[in-house]
Design a protein around this motif. Structure first.
Motif: not given
Length: 233
Positions: A14-32
């Protein structure tokens, strides 16, 4: 503008989605770099009252040298069928378990053989069901480079962020490197604590599970009561 950046993980909590909900723009860090046996490829559910990990097997040849976006799942193992069966037995009799099982099964029945794509598809599907219509990007689409907090800072600068919403687990290296401190972008750390809810068939409460446990027990609409946009320090 508030920006959050996270690796796409498997069946996030749930904390992951709370972070998305609280943001205006969410970035998937997919190149790590891919990290074996991390949240990138596994998460926890509750099966017959006990915690159980669901782990996506990946093709291990050169996996440690690959970016997350390049890692392929190992479909020689019947993990998709196994995960669907496990989720069925874990949640199908829960108040909202049937619907959750169907949503996740649709993704697992898909044709993608990339771990990152499967993770992102699940996250996007859950966001859609929760009516979280955020602007979502991928880091490999943003024309900046760097390592650790330098990379995060450059992404935020590219997006003209005023605040960077960070998971608490990143605080140590962000503070140590001090790059954000010398910028105009304020870093706030998420200090999210899961609220308790009734877990079907259990007398106690087990926290920090995949969000699908929460949804299966209380339904999509009541998940909204578990968001907390005031949990940032």
């Amino acid at each position: 503008m508030r920006v959050a950046i996270m690796q796409p993980t498997y069946l996030p909590w749930m904390g992951y989605f709370n972070l998305i909900k609280s943001s205006d723009v969410f970035v998937f860090l997919d190149d790590v770099q891919f990290a074996k046996r991390s949240w990138q490829q596994r998460n926890k559910i509750l099966l017959h009252g006990k915690e159980k990990y669901l782990t996506v097997p990946v093709k291990t040849k050169n996996a440690k040298s690959l970016q997350l976006s390049e890692v392929m799942v190992d479909d020689q193992q019947e993990w998709r069928k196994d995960h669907k069966n496990t989720l069925f037995h874990a949640y199908y009799n829960h108040p909202f378990g049937k619907e959750v099982w169907q949503e996740i099964s649709e993704v697992l029945d898909g044709e993608s053989d990339l771990l990152c794509e499967i993770n992102i598809s699940i996250i996007n599907k859950i966001c859609h069901k929760l009516n979280m219509n955020k602007k979502i990007l991928r880091s490999n689409e943003i024309p900046v480079t760097g390592k650790k907090s330098e990379y995060l800072l450059k992404i935020c600068q590219n997006l003209e962020a005023e605040k960077y919403l960070s998971a608490m687990g990143s605080k140590e290296y962000i503070e140590k490197e001090s790059l954000f401190r010398n910028s105009k972008i304020q870093v706030v750390y998420q200090n999210y604590s899961p609220k308790t809810y009734h877990q079907f068939g259990c007398s106690g409460f087990t926290p920090y599970l995949s969000i699908i446990d929460l949804i299966a027990n209380i339904g999509w609409e009541k998940v909204l009561d578990h968001f907390d946009e005031n949990c940032f320090d």
